[in-house]
Design an enzyme around this catalytic site. Structure first.
Site, PDB file in Angstrom:
ATOM      1  N   ASP A   1       0.791  -1.232   0.000  1.00  0.00           N
ATOM      2  CA  ASP A   1       0.000   0.000   0.000  1.00  0.00           C
ATOM      3  C   ASP A   1       0.823   1.282   0.000  1.00  0.00           C
ATOM      4  O   ASP A   1       0.563   2.201  -0.755  1.00  0.00           O
ATOM      5  CB  ASP A   1      -0.884   0.018   1.256  1.00  0.00           C
TER       6      ASP A   1
HETATM    7  O1  CEZ Z   1      -2.820  -2.256   5.266  1.00  0.00           O
HETATM    8  C1  CEZ Z   1      -2.462  -3.415   4.593  1.00  0.00           C
HETATM    9  C2  CEZ Z   1      -3.544  -3.624   3.538  1.00  0.00           C
HETATM   10  O2  CEZ Z   1      -4.761  -3.838   4.183  1.00  0.00           O
HETATM   11  O3  CEZ Z   1      -1.188  -3.304   4.030  1.00  0.00           O
HETATM   12  C3  CEZ Z   1      -0.822  -4.417   3.195  1.00  0.00           C
HETATM   13  C4  CEZ Z   1      -1.811  -4.555   2.049  1.00  0.00           C
HETATM   14  O4  CEZ Z   1      -1.486  -5.604   1.184  1.00  0.00           O
HETATM   15  C5  CEZ Z   1      -3.191  -4.791   2.616  1.00  0.00           C
HETATM   16  O5  CEZ Z   1      -4.138  -4.916   1.608  1.00  0.00           O
HETATM   17  C6  CEZ Z   1       0.593  -4.214   2.730  1.00  0.00           C
HETATM   18  O6  CEZ Z   1       0.837  -2.925   2.359  1.00  0.00           O
HETATM   19  O7  CEZ Z   1      -1.510   2.382   4.686  1.00  0.00           O
HETATM   20  C7  CEZ Z   1      -0.659   1.898   5.399  1.00  0.00           C
HETATM   21  O8  CEZ Z   1       0.428   2.338   5.580  1.00  0.00           O
HETATM   22  C8  CEZ Z   1      -1.005   0.655   6.227  1.00  0.00           C
HETATM   23  O9  CEZ Z   1       0.158  -0.013   6.573  1.00  0.00           O
HETATM   24  C9  CEZ Z   1      -1.708  -0.275   5.480  1.00  0.00           C
HETATM   25  O10 CEZ Z   1      -0.881  -0.442   4.409  1.00  0.00           O
HETATM   26  C10 CEZ Z   1      -1.908  -1.645   6.104  1.00  0.00           C
HETATM   27  C11 CEZ Z   1      -2.550  -1.579   7.486  1.00  0.00           C
HETATM   28  O11 CEZ Z   1      -1.645  -1.270   8.453  1.00  0.00           O
HETATM   29  C12 CEZ Z   1      -3.095  -2.896   7.923  1.00  0.00           C
HETATM   30  O12 CEZ Z   1      -2.077  -3.767   8.040  1.00  0.00           O
END
Ligand code: CEZ
Length: 790
Positions: free
Chosen positions: A475
Site C-alpha cells: 500500500d
Molecule cells: O494495510 C495493509 C492492507 O490492508 O497493508 C498491506 C496490504 O497488502 C493490505 O491490503 C501491505 O501494504 O496504509 C498503510 O500504511 C497501512 O500499513 C496499510 O498499508 C496496512 C494496514 O496497516 C493494515 O495492516
C-alpha cells in the site's frame, strides 16, 4: 537463567497466560458479525461495532483520530477497559482486577482465551475475582460476569467497584447519569458532525453507552473526575473512601462505575452480571436487558455464539507431532478466517485485495460466502475491466483512507480466489453466470475475469512491465510510479501468475482459446521480468518513474524484497540456478529467528523514489517487519518448488513458541496470527519479534490454504480430491480429517522404508494417480498415505 513459560498452550480449547507482566500486550478477541472486542490480559479493551460504519462506545480519554484498526496500539492511562476495584472495607486495602489500573502484584493470575469467551481469574488480598466476557451471536452488547469468592477462613467485608470506561464521547455533547427506570447507568452523546447532510446518518447512530447490572448497586458514579479525585486511576478517591456519590456527568467525561457492598462468609461466592454496550434508545437497553439478564440469558447467548462459530470450523482437522500447531490450525485459524470473511475487517469499503483474499479463505469455511463475494466484487468491476480500489458493501458506503489512492493490483486476485473456490466446490457452472455491473454491459463471470486479465496485461509499459501508479500489494509504495512510468516487478509476476491461473481454469472448462490467449500474455510478462528484473542474485522489486531499479543489491537499504522472490517462483519465472541464488539470498538477508522479513535491510530514512513505505519505522509494518502475509506467499512458493522443510520452518515461525523466550519476546498468544512481528533484528534487537497484535491480515486465508493444500496436500480438482502431501521430513506420521464436497476423508500419513514415491490407498484400494474421484457426499473415506523417508 531461563524464564518460566507463562503460557499454557491450548489443551482444551483455551489458551492461558499465568502472569500479567510477562506479555503485557497479549490479547485475545471475540467477535460476531457486528462487533469485535479485543481485550488484553491486563483489562484494556478495544471494542468496535458497525453502525454501519465502524464506531466505538468506550472511547479514549480525549479526542481520537477515527482510523482503521492499527498495529501496536500502545497502552496509556485511561485507555478503554473493563475493571473491578475490590476494597477490603475492614482495612481499606484494595486491588483491581484483572490487573489495571491498580497493578497490585497478584497472588495468582490467569488470562484465559476461549473461542466464545475470555476469562480472567485473579487472587489478591486473599480474595478471588473471576471476570468473564462473552458476546451474543448477533446483538452488539458485551455480556460480563464478575464472580467474587472468599477462599479464606474469615468473613470478608468488601466493596466492589465495577469500572467500565466510557471516555471522551463527543466535543458536541456528552453526559451521563443513572437511569432509575432502566436501572442502568447511561452515558449520552451526539456524534460530532458539522455538515447538514450528515445529520440523517448521525440521527441513526447508537449514541448511548450503557452499563446495565443484573443486580441493583448500592451506588454509582457517572463522571470520571469525581471517581478518581486526587488519587487518580491507581488509587481513586472513591475507592479509598469506600463509596460513590451517585454523581452525574454534565458535558464532562463520563464513566460507568457502580458500587456493591457485600460480606462474604468463608468459602462464599457471589456472582454479578452486567450488560455493557451502545444503544440508540432506552427501549433498546430495556430489550437487551430482558433478553440477556433473564435466567439462562447468558447461557443461551453463549450457546448461540458457539453455534454461529461452529459454522466457521473449516475443512481440516490435523493431528501432527506439533500439538500447538494442531490446536491453532483446528480452532483459532479458521476462526480468524471466518471473522475476516464475515466482518470484512470492520469496514464498509474493504480494500478489493483484502475483500477477495478474505473470500479465498472462506472457500474452506463457507464456500457460499466466497461465491457471493466474487459476485459482489465483479459487479463493481469498471467498464475498462479494472477492479476498484475498494468494494462498497452498502449503498451509503464510500471509498475511504487508502482506497482513495490508486493501486493497480486489485484485478490479479480475482482468478486466484476463483481457483481456490473451484478447487473446493468444482462448481464451474458459476463461470457462465451473468453479472450486471454498475458500469458497462452485463457479462458472465468468465467474461469479467477475462476482461480483468486483459486490463492487467494492458497495464504494462513498452518493456512489458506492470505500471504501479501509487501502489500495488504494498500500500505505502506510493512514489515509485505516480508519474505513470514506474513499474512493479512484483505486480508483473503476479499478473503472469494470475493469467496462468485463469488459463488453467479456462483449460479445465474447455475454453482452450481463452487459455491460449492468457498463456501468451503470461509468457510475455515472464519474458519482461527475466529481461529487465534479474539483478544477478535475486529479482528486483521494480523500476521507478526515473528508471531507477529498487530492491536490488546496489541500493544501500531495501536491497531485496521477499514478494519479488516468492511470486517469481509461483509464476515459474526463475531458472533452477536463479532459484538456488534466491533461496540463499533470502536466507542471508531476510531470515530471522522470528520469521522471514518482507524486505531488508529496512529503510532508516525517506527514499523519495519509493515513498511512504520507507518512512515507516524500521522493522515495523511494511518496512522490513516479518510481515506474515508476505511470509505466507513465500511459504506457498517454497511448497510450489518442493522445499517442504524450509516451507514448514517459515510457516512455524508465524506462531509463537514453542520455546519460552520466543513466546516472551513476541508477546503473542497462539489465538490469532498477527499481521506482523517486528523485524530490524540487527538494527533493533530489543524489539525484534514483537507482535503487532493486529488481528486483520491476509495471512489467515493463505495460511489456511497452505495447511490444507500444501502441507497435507488435500487439494480439490475437477476429478475430485488430489492427495499430494509435503510433510516436514521430521514428521514420522500424521493424521488429518478433511471435509470436502460433502464427504469426510480420514487420512493417515506414515513414513515407510523402501518406497521412493508416496503410495495412496482409499478404503484399502490402491489409488495410483493419488486422486480420489467420484466422491459421494455423506460418505466417509479412509485414506492411507505411505511416504518415503526423506
Ligand atoms: O494495510 C495493509 C492492507 O490492508 O497493508 C498491506 C496490504 O497488502 C493490505 O491490503 C501491505 O501494504 O496504509 C498503510 O500504511 C497501512 O500499513 C496499510 O498499508 C496496512 C494496514 O496497516 C493494515 O495492516
Amino acid at each position: 537463567m531461563t524464564r518460566p513459560d507463562p503460557v499454557r498452550p491450548d489443551a482444551d480449547g483455551r489458551v492461558e497466560l499465568t502472569c500479567p507482566l510477562a506479555m503485557p500486550r497479549a490479547t485475545a478477541y471475540l467477535w460476531n458479525p457486528h462487533l469485535v472486542v479485543q481485550a488484553n490480559c491486563r483489562g484494556h479493551v478495544d471494542a468496535r461495532h458497525m453502525q454501519p460504519e465502524p464506531a466505538r462506545y468506550s472511547y479514549a480519554p480525549n479526542l481520537e483520530a477515527k482510523t482503521f484498526l492499527q498495529p501496536e496500539q500502545p497502552p496509556y492511562p485511561h485507555q478503554p477497559g473493563r475493571f473491578v476495584y475490590v476494597r477490603d472495607d475492614d482495612d481499606g486495602a484494595f486491588f483491581s482486577a484483572p490487573h489495571e489500573p491498580v497493578r497490585r502484584p497478584p497472588e495468582d493470575f490467569l488470562f484465559s482465551a476461549g473461542s466464545a469467551d475470555i476469562q480472567w481469574r485473579v487472587r489478591n488480598l486473599g480474595v478471588e475475582v473471576d471476570m468473564t466476557l462473552a458476546l451474543p451471536a448477533d446483538d452488539v452488547v458485551e455480556l460480563w460476569t464478575i464472580t467474587v469468592s472468599n477462599p479464606g477462613d474469615r468473613a470478608r467485608r468488601l466493596s466492589l467497584f465495577p469500572y467500565f470506561t466510557v471516555g471522551y464521547m463527543s466535543w458536541m455533547n456528552q453526559s451521563a447519569a443513572w437511569d432509575p427506570a432502566l436501572g442502568a447507568l447511561v452515558a449520552r452523546c451526539v456524534t460530532p458532525y458539522q455538515k447538514l447532510d450528515d445529520w440523517p446518518k448521525v440521527r441513526e447512530m447508537k449514541d448511548l453507552t450503557f452499563l446495565l447490572p443484573g443486580t441493583a448497586p448500592n451506588g454509582w458514579e457517572a463522571a470520571r473526575e469525581p471517581f478518581e479525585g486526587e488519587g487518580g486511576l491507581h488509587a481513586p478517591d472513591a475507592v479509598t473512601r469506600g463509596g460513590l456519590q451517585n454523581g452525574d456527568a454534565i458535558y464532562e467525561t463520563p464513566l460507568a462505575a457502580l458500587h456493591y457492598r457485600l460480606t462474604l462468609e468463608p468459602g462464599e461466592t457471589r456472582s454479578f452480571r452486567f450488560l455493557f454496550g451502545p444503544a440508540k434508545t432506552a427501549d433498546d437497553i430495556q430489550a437487551l436487558g430482558e433478553r440477556y439478564l433473564c435466567d439462562g440469558g447468558f447461557e443461551q447467548a453463549a450457546e448461540s455464539l458457539r453455534a454461529y462459530q461452529a459454522r466457521g470450523r473449516g475443512t481440516l482437522e490435523m493431528h501432527s507431532p506439533d500439538a500447538e500447531l494442531d490446536a491453532f490450525a483446528n480452532r483459532w485459524l479458521p476462526r480468524q478466517v471466518h471473522y475476516q470473511g464475515q466482518t470484512n475487517r470492520l469496514t464498509t469499503d474493504p480494500q478489493t485485495r483484502n475483500y477477495l483474499q478474505d473470500a479465498l479463505g472462506m472457500a474452506y469455511v463457507d464456500p457460499g460466502a466466497t461465491r457471493q463475494a466474487l459476485r459482489h466484487a465483479l459487479a463493481q468491476q469498471e467498464a475498462s475491466g479494472a477492479m476498484p480500489d475498494g468494494i462498497l458493501l452498502n449503498a451509503d458506503a464510500e471509498l475511504t483512507y487508502i482506497n482513495q489512492v490508486p493501486h493497480t493490483d486489485h484485478a490479479c486476485w480475482v482468478p486466484l480466489v476463483l481457483e481456490a473456490w473451484l478447487d473446493e466446490t468444482g462448481d464451474t457452472a458459476f463461470l457462465d453466470e451473468p453479472i450486471s455491473a454498475t458500469e458497462g454491459p452485463a457479462r458472465s463471470v468468465g467474461e469479467r475475469v477475462s476482461t480483468a486479465m486483459h486490463w492487467l496485461a494492458d497495464n504494462r509499459d513498452a518493456r512489458g512491465l506492470s505500471l504501479i501508479a501509487q501502489g500495488d500489494w504494498c500500500d505505502p509504495m506510493n512514489m515509485v510510479g505516480p508519474a505513470g512510468r514506474g513499474v512493479s516487478g512484483w505486480l508483473t509476476m503476479a499478473t503472469a501468475f494470475a493469467l496462468q491461473t485463469w488459463a488453467s481454469i479456462c483449460r479445465r472448462t474447455g475454453d482452450t482459446n481463452t487459455a491460449a490467449t492468457m498463456n501468451t500474455l503470461a509468457d510475455d510478462c515472464v519474458r519482461a521480468v527475466r529481461e529487465h528484473l534479474w539483478d544477478g542474485g535475486w529479482f528486483a522489486r521494480g523500476i521507478t518513474d526515473d528508471g531507477r531499479p529498487f530492491g536490488v543489491a546496489s541500493e544501500d537499504e531495501g536491497k531485496i524484497y521477499l514478494n519479488a522472490q516468492s511470486w517469481a517462483l509461483l509464476a515459474g519465472i526463475a531458472s533452477a540456478d536463479q532459484q538456488a541464488s534466491m533461496l540463499a539470498a533470502v536466507e542471508k538477508h531476510l531470515d530471522t529467528p522470528y520469521g522471514t522479513t518482507m524486505l531488508g535491510p529496512p529503510y532508516t530514512r525517506m527514499h523519495e523514489h519509493i515513498g511512504r513505505l520507507t518512512q515507516k519505522h524500521p522493522g515495523s509494518a511494511e518496512n522490513g517487519s516479518v510481515y506474515n502475509h508476505a511470509a505466507a506467499f513465500w511459504v506457498r512458493a517454497l511448497y510450489a518448488i518442493g522445499e517442504p522443510d524450509r516451507a514448514f520452518a517459515t510457516l512455524r515461525r508465524m506462531l509463537p513458541g514453542p520455546d519460552t523466550e520466543d513466546r516472551l519476546q513476541r508477546g503473542q498468544l497462539p489465538v490469532f496470527v498477527p499481521n506482523y512481528y517486528r523485524g530490524a533484528y540487527e538494527l533493533h534487537p530489543r524489539t525484534a519479534g514483537r507482535s503487532s497484535q493486529l488481528i486483520n491480515t491476509g495471512t489467515a486465508p493463505w495460511l489456511y490454504r497452505i495447511l490444507v493444500e500444501d502441507l497435507f496436500g488435500l487439494r480439490g480438482c475437477d476429478q475430485g480430491l488430489r492427495v499430494a502431501p509435503q510433510l516436514p521430513s521430521g514428521w514420522e506420521s500424521a493424521r488429518a480429517l478433511r471435509r470436502f464436497r460433502g464427504a469426510d476423508f480420514e487420512v493417515s500419513y506414515q513414513r515407510q522404508d523402501g518406497i521412493r514415491h508416496p503410495r495412496v490407498t482409499v478404503n484399502g484400494v490402491a489409488c495410483d494417480d493419488a486422486i480420489i474421484s467420484d466422491i459421494e457426499p455423506g460418505r466417509h473415506y479412509t485414506v492411507d498415505v505411505r511416504l518415503p523417508r526423506a
